[in-house]
Design a protein around this motif. Structure first.
Motif, PDB file in Angstrom:
ATOM      1  N   ILE A   1     -38.274-100.344 -68.185  1.00  0.00           N
ATOM      2  CA  ILE A   1     -38.954 -99.685 -67.446  1.00  0.00           C
ATOM      3  C   ILE A   1     -39.459-100.534 -66.096  1.00  0.00           C
ATOM      4  O   ILE A   1     -39.619 -99.900 -65.025  1.00  0.00           O
ATOM      5  CB  ILE A   1     -40.535 -99.239 -68.460  1.00  0.00           C
ATOM      6  N   TRP A   2     -39.477-101.837 -66.389  1.00  0.00           N
ATOM      7  CA  TRP A   2     -39.681-102.636 -65.246  1.00  0.00           C
ATOM      8  C   TRP A   2     -38.900-102.539 -64.068  1.00  0.00           C
ATOM      9  O   TRP A   2     -39.144-102.255 -63.081  1.00  0.00           O
ATOM     10  CB  TRP A   2     -39.850-104.021 -65.497  1.00  0.00           C
ATOM     11  N   LEU A   3     -37.605-102.681 -64.596  1.00  0.00           N
ATOM     12  CA  LEU A   3     -36.359-102.570 -63.624  1.00  0.00           C
ATOM     13  C   LEU A   3     -36.380-101.168 -63.050  1.00  0.00           C
ATOM     14  O   LEU A   3     -36.046-101.058 -61.895  1.00  0.00           O
ATOM     15  CB  LEU A   3     -34.959-102.852 -64.228  1.00  0.00           C
ATOM     16  N   SER A   4     -36.753-100.161 -63.708  1.00  0.00           N
ATOM     17  CA  SER A   4     -36.803 -98.764 -63.103  1.00  0.00           C
ATOM     18  C   SER A   4     -37.737 -98.773 -62.011  1.00  0.00           C
ATOM     19  O   SER A   4     -37.683 -98.076 -60.848  1.00  0.00           O
ATOM     20  CB  SER A   4     -36.978 -97.425 -64.108  1.00  0.00           C
ATOM     21  N   THR A   5     -39.074 -99.239 -62.238  1.00  0.00           N
ATOM     22  CA  THR A   5     -40.185 -99.531 -61.514  1.00  0.00           C
ATOM     23  C   THR A   5     -39.890-100.114 -59.979  1.00  0.00           C
ATOM     24  O   THR A   5     -40.148 -99.733 -59.169  1.00  0.00           O
ATOM     25  CB  THR A   5     -41.305 -99.878 -62.101  1.00  0.00           C
ATOM     26  N   GLU A   6     -39.040-101.267 -60.398  1.00  0.00           N
ATOM     27  CA  GLU A   6     -38.728-102.064 -59.070  1.00  0.00           C
ATOM     28  C   GLU A   6     -37.660-101.330 -58.375  1.00  0.00           C
ATOM     29  O   GLU A   6     -37.513-101.634 -57.231  1.00  0.00           O
ATOM     30  CB  GLU A   6     -38.312-103.463 -59.628  1.00  0.00           C
ATOM     31  N   ALA A   7     -36.795-100.501 -59.003  1.00  0.00           N
ATOM     32  CA  ALA A   7     -35.581-100.102 -58.268  1.00  0.00           C
ATOM     33  C   ALA A   7     -36.364 -98.758 -57.494  1.00  0.00           C
ATOM     34  O   ALA A   7     -35.424 -98.516 -56.270  1.00  0.00           O
ATOM     35  CB  ALA A   7     -34.627 -99.553 -59.236  1.00  0.00           C
ATOM     36  N   ALA A   8     -37.306 -98.422 -57.780  1.00  0.00           N
ATOM     37  CA  ALA A   8     -38.035 -96.994 -56.763  1.00  0.00           C
ATOM     38  C   ALA A   8     -38.082 -97.526 -55.455  1.00  0.00           C
ATOM     39  O   ALA A   8     -37.896 -96.656 -54.307  1.00  0.00           O
ATOM     40  CB  ALA A   8     -39.060 -96.448 -57.489  1.00  0.00           C
ATOM     41  N   PRO A   9     -38.935 -98.547 -55.188  1.00  0.00           N
ATOM     42  CA  PRO A   9     -39.086 -98.560 -53.528  1.00  0.00           C
ATOM     43  C   PRO A   9     -37.758 -99.300 -52.765  1.00  0.00           C
ATOM     44  O   PRO A   9     -37.507 -99.082 -51.651  1.00  0.00           O
ATOM     45  CB  PRO A   9     -40.140 -99.945 -53.683  1.00  0.00           C
ATOM     46  N   ILE A  10     -37.077 -99.746 -53.683  1.00  0.00           N
ATOM     47  CA  ILE A  10     -35.600-100.327 -53.108  1.00  0.00           C
ATOM     48  C   ILE A  10     -34.734 -99.142 -52.494  1.00  0.00           C
ATOM     49  O   ILE A  10     -34.116 -98.938 -51.633  1.00  0.00           O
ATOM     50  CB  ILE A  10     -34.609-101.268 -54.108  1.00  0.00           C
ATOM     51  N   LEU A  11     -34.694 -97.917 -53.604  1.00  0.00           N
ATOM     52  CA  LEU A  11     -33.872 -96.774 -53.278  1.00  0.00           C
ATOM     53  C   LEU A  11     -34.593 -96.161 -52.323  1.00  0.00           C
ATOM     54  O   LEU A  11     -33.834 -95.195 -51.373  1.00  0.00           O
ATOM     55  CB  LEU A  11     -34.067 -95.835 -54.332  1.00  0.00           C
ATOM     56  N   SER A  12     -35.884 -96.057 -51.819  1.00  0.00           N
ATOM     57  CA  SER A  12     -36.787 -95.455 -50.983  1.00  0.00           C
ATOM     58  C   SER A  12     -36.320 -95.539 -49.419  1.00  0.00           C
ATOM     59  O   SER A  12     -36.583 -95.323 -48.488  1.00  0.00           O
ATOM     60  CB  SER A  12     -38.021 -95.320 -51.253  1.00  0.00           C
TER      61      SER A  12
END
Length: 124
Positions: free
Chosen positions: A112-123
């Motif tokens: 869950i932490w990695l998914s949350t951290e990946a969201a701003p990077i993908l944007s």
């Protein structure tokens, strides 16, 4: 042939003919087939050009994949904990259950932490 079977066959033929007519009309006149469809939603990010719209849909797809991965991990850990609980109850050894539950919770939190951290990077 009785009168009721004649009317039943006639009704079936009329129904079948009407169904063929509707299919034919929907294929030839697209306005009939698309009359009640809702408009396509824009992606959460992007929009305007083809490239930015495609990037927006890809962003939404990656976010959805992260949510699916988190869900699959949660189910996988739950099944593992249930099986080790049943094994611990049968044998009277609870250490495997404790280790499985602890590692499972840590695994879910990391995903869950990695998914949350990946969201701003993908944007970006």
């Amino acid at each position: 042939m009785s009168l009721s079977s004649y009317y039943r066959r006639l009704s079936n033929r009329i129904t079948h003919g009407c169904q063929k007519l509707v299919v034919l009309l929907s294929a030839t006149v697209p306005g009939i087939a698309l009359a009640q469809l809702p408009a396509l939603e824009e992606p959460t990010q992007g929009g305007g050009g083809i490239r930015s719209t495609a990037q927006g849909y890809m962003y939404d797809g990656f976010i959805l994949a992260g949510l699916l991965l988190s869900t699959a991990a949660f189910i996988w850990v739950g099944i593992g904990c249930l099986s080790s609980f049943n094994e611990g109850r049968a044998r009277g050894e609870w250490t495997k259950f404790g280790v499985t539950a602890f590692v499972g919770v840590v695994l879910i939190l990391v995903i869950i932490w990695l998914s949350t951290e990946a969201a701003p990077i993908l944007s970006q």
